[in-house]
Scaffold this motif. Structure first.
Motif, PDB file in Angstrom:
ATOM      1  N   PHE A 150       0.850  -1.193   0.000  1.00  0.00           N
ATOM      2  CA  PHE A 150       0.000   0.000   0.000  1.00  0.00           C
ATOM      3  C   PHE A 150       0.885   1.242   0.000  1.00  0.00           C
ATOM      4  CE2 PHE A 150      -2.787  -3.184   1.965  1.00  0.00           C
ATOM      5  CZ  PHE A 150      -3.941  -3.008   1.214  1.00  0.00           C
ATOM      6  N   GLN A 151       0.762   2.057  -1.055  1.00  0.00           N
ATOM      7  CA  GLN A 151       1.538   3.291  -1.140  1.00  0.00           C
ATOM      8  C   GLN A 151       0.777   4.468  -0.530  1.00  0.00           C
ATOM      9  OE1 GLN A 151       2.773   3.842  -5.189  1.00  0.00           O
ATOM     10  NE2 GLN A 151       4.261   2.192  -5.071  1.00  0.00           N
ATOM     11  N   PHE A 152      -0.535   4.397  -0.517  1.00  0.00           N
ATOM     12  CA  PHE A 152      -1.362   5.472   0.033  1.00  0.00           C
ATOM     13  C   PHE A 152      -2.213   4.897   1.155  1.00  0.00           C
ATOM     14  CE2 PHE A 152      -0.407   6.605  -4.318  1.00  0.00           C
ATOM     15  CZ  PHE A 152       0.083   7.898  -4.162  1.00  0.00           C
ATOM     16  N   HIS A 153      -2.222   5.596   2.268  1.00  0.00           N
ATOM     17  CA  HIS A 153      -2.942   5.137   3.453  1.00  0.00           C
ATOM     18  C   HIS A 153      -3.934   6.214   3.880  1.00  0.00           C
ATOM     19  CE1 HIS A 153       0.980   2.882   4.787  1.00  0.00           C
ATOM     20  NE2 HIS A 153       0.681   2.674   3.523  1.00  0.00           N
ATOM     21  N   GLN A 154      -5.117   5.774   4.267  1.00  0.00           N
ATOM     22  CA  GLN A 154      -6.111   6.651   4.899  1.00  0.00           C
ATOM     23  C   GLN A 154      -6.382   6.060   6.274  1.00  0.00           C
ATOM     24  OE1 GLN A 154      -9.599   7.498   2.300  1.00  0.00           O
ATOM     25  NE2 GLN A 154      -8.549   6.103   0.913  1.00  0.00           N
ATOM     26  N   TYR A 155      -6.347   6.906   7.279  1.00  0.00           N
ATOM     27  CA  TYR A 155      -6.614   6.456   8.642  1.00  0.00           C
ATOM     28  C   TYR A 155      -7.835   7.196   9.159  1.00  0.00           C
ATOM     29  CZ  TYR A 155      -1.877   4.612   8.331  1.00  0.00           C
ATOM     30  OH  TYR A 155      -0.741   3.942   7.935  1.00  0.00           O
ATOM     31  N   ILE A 156      -8.815   6.441   9.629  1.00  0.00           N
ATOM     32  CA  ILE A 156     -10.059   7.024  10.123  1.00  0.00           C
ATOM     33  C   ILE A 156     -10.279   6.563  11.557  1.00  0.00           C
ATOM     34  CG2 ILE A 156     -12.562   7.148   9.828  1.00  0.00           C
ATOM     35  CD1 ILE A 156     -12.114   6.550   6.863  1.00  0.00           C
ATOM     36  N   PRO A 157     -10.378   7.493  12.496  1.00  0.00           N
ATOM     37  CA  PRO A 157     -10.619   7.083  13.886  1.00  0.00           C
ATOM     38  C   PRO A 157     -12.060   6.624  14.078  1.00  0.00           C
ATOM     39  CG  PRO A 157     -10.633   9.462  13.727  1.00  0.00           C
ATOM     40  CD  PRO A 157     -10.256   8.940  12.362  1.00  0.00           C
ATOM     41  N   ILE A 158     -12.222   5.594  14.902  1.00  0.00           N
ATOM     42  CA  ILE A 158     -13.570   5.146  15.219  1.00  0.00           C
ATOM     43  C   ILE A 158     -13.974   5.756  16.558  1.00  0.00           C
ATOM     44  CG2 ILE A 158     -12.866   2.990  16.341  1.00  0.00           C
ATOM     45  CD1 ILE A 158     -15.411   1.735  15.103  1.00  0.00           C
ATOM     46  N   VAL A 159     -15.124   6.384  16.545  1.00  0.00           N
ATOM     47  CA  VAL A 159     -15.733   6.914  17.767  1.00  0.00           C
ATOM     48  C   VAL A 159     -17.195   6.499  17.709  1.00  0.00           C
ATOM     49  CG1 VAL A 159     -16.252   8.953  19.144  1.00  0.00           C
ATOM     50  CG2 VAL A 159     -14.134   8.862  17.797  1.00  0.00           C
ATOM     51  N   GLU A 160     -17.543   5.538  18.550  1.00  0.00           N
ATOM     52  CA  GLU A 160     -18.905   4.996  18.563  1.00  0.00           C
ATOM     53  C   GLU A 160     -19.581   5.336  19.884  1.00  0.00           C
ATOM     54  OE1 GLU A 160     -18.904   0.871  16.132  1.00  0.00           O
ATOM     55  OE2 GLU A 160     -18.024   0.795  18.128  1.00  0.00           O
ATOM     56  N   ARG A 161     -20.832   5.675  19.768  1.00  0.00           N
ATOM     57  CA  ARG A 161     -21.616   5.923  20.979  1.00  0.00           C
ATOM     58  C   ARG A 161     -22.084   4.598  21.568  1.00  0.00           C
ATOM     59  NH1 ARG A 161     -22.658  10.529  22.412  1.00  0.00           N
ATOM     60  NH2 ARG A 161     -24.719  10.360  23.338  1.00  0.00           N
ATOM     61  N   ASP A 162     -22.145   4.575  22.869  1.00  0.00           N
ATOM     62  CA  ASP A 162     -22.642   3.423  23.610  1.00  0.00           C
ATOM     63  C   ASP A 162     -23.653   3.967  24.604  1.00  0.00           C
ATOM     64  OD1 ASP A 162     -23.036   1.509  25.684  1.00  0.00           O
ATOM     65  OD2 ASP A 162     -21.167   0.520  25.124  1.00  0.00           O
ATOM     66  N   GLY A 163     -24.864   3.445  24.568  1.00  0.00           N
ATOM     67  CA  GLY A 163     -25.929   3.965  25.419  1.00  0.00           C
ATOM     68  C   GLY A 163     -25.634   3.912  26.901  1.00  0.00           C
ATOM     69  N   GLU A 164     -24.805   2.981  27.325  1.00  0.00           N
ATOM     70  CA  GLU A 164     -24.534   2.825  28.752  1.00  0.00           C
ATOM     71  C   GLU A 164     -23.376   3.691  29.232  1.00  0.00           C
ATOM     72  OE1 GLU A 164     -24.175  -1.279  29.812  1.00  0.00           O
ATOM     73  OE2 GLU A 164     -25.902  -1.835  28.588  1.00  0.00           O
ATOM     74  N   THR A 165     -22.272   3.664  28.493  1.00  0.00           N
ATOM     75  CA  THR A 165     -21.074   4.370  28.962  1.00  0.00           C
ATOM     76  C   THR A 165     -20.803   5.657  28.202  1.00  0.00           C
ATOM     77  OG1 THR A 165     -19.663   3.125  27.453  1.00  0.00           O
ATOM     78  CG2 THR A 165     -19.997   2.203  29.671  1.00  0.00           C
ATOM     79  N   GLY A 166     -21.508   5.910  27.164  1.00  0.00           N
ATOM     80  CA  GLY A 166     -21.286   7.105  26.354  1.00  0.00           C
ATOM     81  C   GLY A 166     -20.466   6.831  25.113  1.00  0.00           C
ATOM     82  N   VAL A 167     -19.338   6.131  25.273  1.00  0.00           N
ATOM     83  CA  VAL A 167     -18.478   5.807  24.140  1.00  0.00           C
ATOM     84  C   VAL A 167     -18.099   4.339  24.240  1.00  0.00           C
ATOM     85  CG1 VAL A 167     -16.293   6.319  22.993  1.00  0.00           C
ATOM     86  CG2 VAL A 167     -17.566   8.159  24.081  1.00  0.00           C
ATOM     87  N   SER A 168     -18.150   3.631  23.113  1.00  0.00           N
ATOM     88  CA  SER A 168     -17.870   2.191  23.121  1.00  0.00           C
ATOM     89  C   SER A 168     -16.398   1.901  23.400  1.00  0.00           C
ATOM     90  CB  SER A 168     -18.269   1.563  21.782  1.00  0.00           C
ATOM     91  OG  SER A 168     -17.261   1.789  20.820  1.00  0.00           O
TER      92      SER A 168
END
Length: 187
Positions: A150-168
């Motif tokens: 892979f010569q080109f990389h894209q990095y995407i952060p995961i931020v998921e909501r969780d109903g109990e704790t706020g963030v998974s």
């Protein structure tokens, strides 16, 4: 598909030299090669009918690569598609969250799809989701992607909501993401 294609091309500014169709969301290869053959034919026809014969039409496909075979490889090469491969690092890091419907890791199938792209000389890049598990391994992830071609990389952060704790628990914190990018930059 015909209406969308026509409207999308017609909506490009006068004098535009290129229009890009980006196929993603879910898994676009589930539509099959024939769907994309039709899409490309409709793009060419619409550009001609709209009086835009010189308009360059490009296509990008974001895929997990698990369904790619030689038929796909030939088509993607012939139509000059740019293919983004969703891969989150070496097998243990990738397979943590990228599972098939039976709950098994998809790493081997993704790597087989990558080999199809290489064999057919299809341009490809990596889309890596940065999550709680791989965020602690920036150099390992980066080196793996480079070694895989892979010569080109894209990095995407995961931020998921969780109903109990706020963030998974899969989510990456701002500090973790910063350390991840710093690790790659330093590398």
């Amino acid at each position: 598909l015909e209406r969308f294609t026509r409207q999308y091309i017609a909506g490009q500014p006068p004098g535009a030299s290129e229009v890009n169709f980006a196929w993603q969301g879910g898994e676009p290869t589930l539509m099959g090669v024939d769907f994309f053959r039709r899409a490309v034919a409709l793009q060419k026809r619409a550009a001609e009918e709209l009086g835009r014969p010189g308009l360059r039409i490009s296509n990008a496909l974001q895929t997990n690569a698990t369904l790619l075979d030689d038929q796909w490889g030939r088509f993607l090469h012939e139509e000059n598609f740019l293919v983004g491969v969703s891969i989150d690092g070496p097998q243990p890091l990738h397979d943590r969250y990228r599972l098939d419907v039976q709950g098994r890791g998809t790493f081997d199938a993704v790597m087989a799809g990558l080999e199809v792209l290489k064999r057919h000389q299809v341009e490809y890049n990596a889309l890596t989701v940065v999550q709680a598990d791989n965020a602690a391994h920036p150099v390992e992830v980066y080196d793996f992607l480079v070694d895989a071609g892979f010569q080109f990389h894209q990095y995407i952060p995961i931020v998921e909501r969780d109903g109990e704790t706020g963030v998974s628990g899969r989510s990456v914190s701002p500090a973790e993401l910063g350390r991840f990018f710093r690790g790659i930059f330093d590398r």
